[in-house]
Design a protein around this motif. Structure first.
Motif, PDB file in Angstrom:
ATOM      1  N   THR B 495      54.398  58.217  79.150  1.00  0.00           N
ATOM      2  CA  THR B 495      53.797  58.025  80.463  1.00  0.00           C
ATOM      3  C   THR B 495      52.314  57.715  80.296  1.00  0.00           C
ATOM      4  O   THR B 495      51.626  58.388  79.535  1.00  0.00           O
ATOM      5  CB  THR B 495      53.935  59.314  81.306  1.00  0.00           C
ATOM      6  N   LYS B 625      55.314  48.083  81.256  1.00  0.00           N
ATOM      7  CA  LYS B 625      56.227  48.699  82.232  1.00  0.00           C
ATOM      8  C   LYS B 625      57.632  48.922  81.681  1.00  0.00           C
ATOM      9  O   LYS B 625      58.334  49.809  82.141  1.00  0.00           O
ATOM     10  CB  LYS B 625      56.282  47.856  83.505  1.00  0.00           C
ATOM     11  N   ASN B 629      56.265  54.912  81.810  1.00  0.00           N
ATOM     12  CA  ASN B 629      56.004  55.131  83.229  1.00  0.00           C
ATOM     13  C   ASN B 629      54.513  54.933  83.439  1.00  0.00           C
ATOM     14  O   ASN B 629      53.709  55.469  82.683  1.00  0.00           O
ATOM     15  CB  ASN B 629      56.345  56.567  83.617  1.00  0.00           C
ATOM     16  N   GLU B 651      56.824  49.174  89.819  1.00  0.00           N
ATOM     17  CA  GLU B 651      57.146  50.546  89.397  1.00  0.00           C
ATOM     18  C   GLU B 651      55.907  51.427  89.319  1.00  0.00           C
ATOM     19  O   GLU B 651      56.002  52.652  89.273  1.00  0.00           O
ATOM     20  CB  GLU B 651      57.813  50.549  88.014  1.00  0.00           C
ATOM     21  N   ASN B 653      52.990  53.753  89.922  1.00  0.00           N
ATOM     22  CA  ASN B 653      52.733  54.780  90.904  1.00  0.00           C
ATOM     23  C   ASN B 653      51.242  54.757  91.251  1.00  0.00           C
ATOM     24  O   ASN B 653      50.402  54.864  90.372  1.00  0.00           O
ATOM     25  CB  ASN B 653      53.117  56.111  90.249  1.00  0.00           C
ATOM     26  N   LYS B 675      57.312  65.130  80.366  1.00  0.00           N
ATOM     27  CA  LYS B 675      56.774  63.814  80.025  1.00  0.00           C
ATOM     28  C   LYS B 675      55.614  64.011  79.050  1.00  0.00           C
ATOM     29  O   LYS B 675      54.894  65.005  79.108  1.00  0.00           O
ATOM     30  CB  LYS B 675      56.230  63.114  81.280  1.00  0.00           C
TER      31      LYS B 675
END
Lengths: 58, 791
Positions: B495, B625, B629, B651, B653, B675
């Motif tokens: 992430t 991507k 994340n 995707e 955030n 994560k």
């Protein structure tokens, strides 16, 4: 006494002298900065050259 | 062309050139430095490097706190009656010219007896006579030649730093003993059975024994300590089999020579410790000029000017600032505490905190937050809370900064060492049991031989050499990591969280949009001419956007600091600046930085400044991507939400209005979902998130200026390489795994000799260095190959 004792003692003494020199140089901080001295040692020559240039100009 | 470059600092100077001594300078500051140097015969400063200098900055009154004896004493490294020694950190040190001029300081001030530069650390150590000169004078001298030292609150708190050189000593001891023991073992290797050698063999053996003593009890000490600690917390780390190997080697060898059974394995023992320490040494790549442990203390000044109730100015230590005090903040000074602006023109630059480059204008009565830098003139403020209670600094009371949450990371070597240790012990016991049954006299010999040969020297070397070399490769690519473990953590990341301002955007360029009535050619040229005369950063930026516009001679130029400029040309009046100055009453309050324009008192429009997004943000995100994340966490308002939604993958955030603590919590929440989070940020407001994340990477436009505490510092120009670097870390882990396989092969060969009871000292002495060296060669070659690929 065999000569080998003398040779061994001598060689180890020499080795120990170098070893002490190493410890001493580490303690003095010679290994803390390994870059600057390499630049610094080149300065004196440059200085002389520049001064001479100046002299010839004047 | 060189001709447009300033002779001193190398800045391009197209606008106002100053010619002096046939050289061109961009400003008076640079010229003054040149004058100082030429008066003192120091012009060869310019011979080592072209344009080495820096523009000296305004320091009026900035170092008055050095009159305070108590503060000076804290900064000094050494002080007796006449002589004082101080080490100053100078961020500008960058070339051989710098070294040269700083080591010739005594030519500028004869009271300085010597000065020595440490280039990697960017420090200069000055020895001077304290009865005739003072620290303040030296600091002022350095500042006047463009080498302003950086003195922060951190220097005040840090005591005398002790340099840890123990690893160098240990390496020296081990190397010394290894070399000598090797020489002494030579007769035994060749099994020379001449009479005189037989006669003196005991002398040789005992000498080897004495050489090995410091190796085991001093150089190898750390392995025993670490193994003990590991066992106590029930972890079989790699140091357990190493410590086992070292002790078995030493005990068996000693017994062998005491009872005259053989020569022992002193050569292997000393060699083993030497190679292991070499690995440790290699992994210990430090970037002396970077610090990964910074908190607000390294940003904050030591002292501020307090205005006492009688109106007198005095310098007080920052920790002595109390609520209700009145402080004087000069140009370029940092606001150390939260407070209320009382008077003066406040243009506060919060780029330390948020990464936002454009200064924010404040009116008297507005609240000022700690961490901002005053940019125009002198202001007075009243203190609302003390240093540790301020909005920004409170962040550091969070638990994240107290505990070392990363020390529990299990490295790849630790993972393999558990299985390895169990396997080795099993083999040792089974083979001993076998020999007890067939030939009991050999059982003990086999048992120790297995432990000796299985000592995982090569395994222990694989990770240090791979990761150490990767650290160097990343360093060359301007990605500086705190230590080798960070690479392993980076390889596990799934992430990625980005800060927006200062990270995705750059404060080096801004995009300027004009909103309002279009300007005609004449208006544009008046505007450009007016901007030309102004030194305000926004004016400079705006000026460069009018390329193809003629300038005219303006009259009645009038700059009101902190408000704006008015100027006349022929019959026309131009006003530009803050909304209130231009008398634009119908302006809605916006948070954008803008310059408003009016022409003959008629409002025309405004130029809106926005930080430009870095090049390659879009491509970077779309390439990332697939594997990771992605999130963008910003402290700003939602103004840019639409732009980001359009330009970044769906995707991603997006979170806005995040306070420093919120950012930290976002990271912590993701971590609770198992994560592995990497945070990429830049300002002090990201400090919490950087500390909480598994890998915190601080992005920096200039690595010499300060970045918050983190695991890695990335030069901003390499921003779009983040994906490549993470991939390279993953490959490095693969290299380590191959190296493990290779070293296991050596162990299997060695174990064959050990289990069958044929382990001769000479076999161990060959196998041990051979496996170590081949691992070192393999890992170095393959990481260099990998390094060439990521260029």
């Amino acid at each position: 006494m065999s000569v080998i004792y003398l040779l061994l003692t001598l060689s180890i003494l020499v080795a120990i002298v170098f070893f002490i020199a190493f410890i001493y140089s580490v303690k003095k901080g010679q290994y803390d900065d390994s870059y600057t001295p390499s630049v610094r040692m080149l300065f004196d020559d440059e200085l002389v050259k520049v001064n001479q240039e100046k002299l010839t100009k004047d | 062309m060189k001709s447009t470059q300033c002779y001193h600092c190398g800045d391009s100077c197209d606008d106002d050139l100053i010619k002096f001594d046939e050289k061109i300078f961009c400003c008076n500051g640079c010229k003054t430095v040149y004058e100082i140097f030429s008066e003192n015969d120091l012009t060869c400063y310019y011979n080592f490097q072209d344009n080495p200098g820096a523009i000296p900055s305004e320091i009026q009154g900035k170092y008055d706190f050095l009159d305070n004896e108590e503060i000076v004493q804290k900064l000094l490294e050494f002080s007796d009656g006449n002589t004082q020694i101080v080490t100053l950190y100078i961020p500008h040190i960058h070339c051989s010219s710098c070294i040269w001029v700083l080591e010739n300081l005594h030519k500028l001030n004869s009271k300085i007896s010597s000065s020595q530069v440490n280039f990697p650390k960017k420090t200069v150590r000055v020895t001077y006579n304290s009865t005739t000169t003072s620290l303040k004078e030296i600091v002022l001298l350095l500042s006047s030649i463009g080498y302003e030292p950086y003195i922060s609150l951190e220097d005040y708190e840090a005591g005398k730093k002790v340099v840890d050189r123990s690893l160098t000593y240990k390496l020296g001891v081990a190397g010394f003993a290894f070399g000598n023991v090797m020489f002494l073992s030579f007769p035994e290797y060749f099994e020379v059975s001449e009479f005189w050698l037989e006669q003196y063999k005991n002398i040789f053996r005992w000498l080897m024994f004495f050489f090995s003593l410091p190796v085991v009890f001093y150089a190898g000490k750390d392995y025993f300590v670490s193994a003990y600690k590991g066992l106590r917390s029930k972890i079989l780390n790699i140091d357990v089999p190493i410590a086992l190997g070292i002790s078995v080697l030493f005990i068996r060898s000693s017994i062998e020579i005491i009872f005259d059974l053989g020569t022992g394995f002193f050569d292997s023992l000393t060699g083993l410790v030497f190679f292991l320490l070499l690995g440790k040494f290699f992994q210990q790549k430090t970037y002396n000029f970077l610090s990964f442990e910074r908190d607000y203390k390294s940003y904050f000044p030591i002292a501020v000017t307090k205005i006492s109730s009688e109106g007198k100015e005095e310098n007080i230590q920052i920790y002595d600032v109390d609520k209700g005090d009145r402080l004087l903040i000069r140009n370029q000074e940092l606001i150390p505490v939260d407070g209320i602006l009382i008077n003066g023109n406040a243009e506060i630059d919060y780029s330390f905190v948020t990464g936002e480059a454009n200064p924010i204008h404040k009116k008297s009565g507005d609240k000022l937050f700690a961490g901002g830098k005053q940019l125009s003139g002198v202001i007075e403020m009243e203190v609302l809370s003390s240093v540790s209670q301020s909005y920004l600094t409170q962040l550091w009371s969070n638990d994240v900064f107290q505990k070392d949450n990363k020390s529990h990371f299990k490295t790849i070597t630790d993972n393999i060492s558990k299985n390895f240790t169990i396997a080795v012990l099993l083999i040792a016991f089974f083979s001993t049991a076998y020999w007890l049954f067939f030939d009991a006299s050999k059982a003990l010999n086999v048992f120790t031989a297995v432990l000796i040969i299985a000592c995982p020297c090569a395994i222990a070397l694989a990770a240090p050499f791979t990761l150490g070399n990767m650290l160097r490769i990343f360093g060359k690519q301007k990605f500086y990591l705190k230590n080798a473990t960070v690479i392993e953590q980076l390889a596990k990341i799934d992430t990625l969280i980005f800060d927006k301002t200062g990270t995705l955007t750059t404060n080096k360029e801004s995009t300027i949009n004009y909103e309002g009535v279009p300007l005609n050619q004449q208006e544009k040229s008046i505007l450009k001419s007016t901007l030309r005369a102004s030194n305000h950063p926004l004016s400079r930026t705006l000026y460069h956007t009018f390329n193809a516009v003629e300038t005219v001679a303006i009259v009645q130029y009038n700059e009101v600091v902190g408000k704006g400029i008015s100027a006349n040309y022929e019959e026309n009046t131009l006003k530009l600046g803050a909304a209130s100055f231009v008398k634009n009453n119908n302006e809605k309050a916006t948070l954008d930085t803008a310059v408003h324009i009016s022409y003959n008192d008629e409002y025309k429009g405004k130029f809106i400044f926005k930080n430009a997004y870095r090049k390659g943000v879009k491509t970077l995100f779309s390439s990332l991507k697939k594997t990771y994340n992605l999130s963008v966490v910003s402290g700003d308002n939602e103004g840019e939400k639409k732009y980001l939604q359009e330009n970044l993958p769906v995707e991603t955030n997006l979170l806005f209005n995040q306070k420093p603590e919120d950012k930290l919590n976002v990271v912590a929440k993701l971590q609770r979902d198992n994560k592995k989070v990497a945070m990429i940020g830049d300002g002090l407001n990201d400090a919490g998130a950087l500390a909480q994340s598994d890998v915190g990477i601080a992005l920096s436009e200039n690595i010499n200026v300060f970045s918050p505490a983190c695991d890695g510092i990335l030069d901003a120009e390499k921003f779009n390489k983040i994906g490549t670097y993470i991939k390279a870390s993953k490959k490095a882990i693969k290299i380590i795994k191959y190296a493990f396989l290779l070293s296991l092969c050596y162990n299997v060969i060695g174990l064959y000799f050990a289990v069958t009871g044929q382990l001769m000292p000479v076999v161990a002495a060959i196998l041990m260095p051979l496996s170590s060296i081949s691992i070192v060669v393999f890992t170095t070659v393959s990481t260099n190959f990998l390094g060439n690929k990521i260029k």
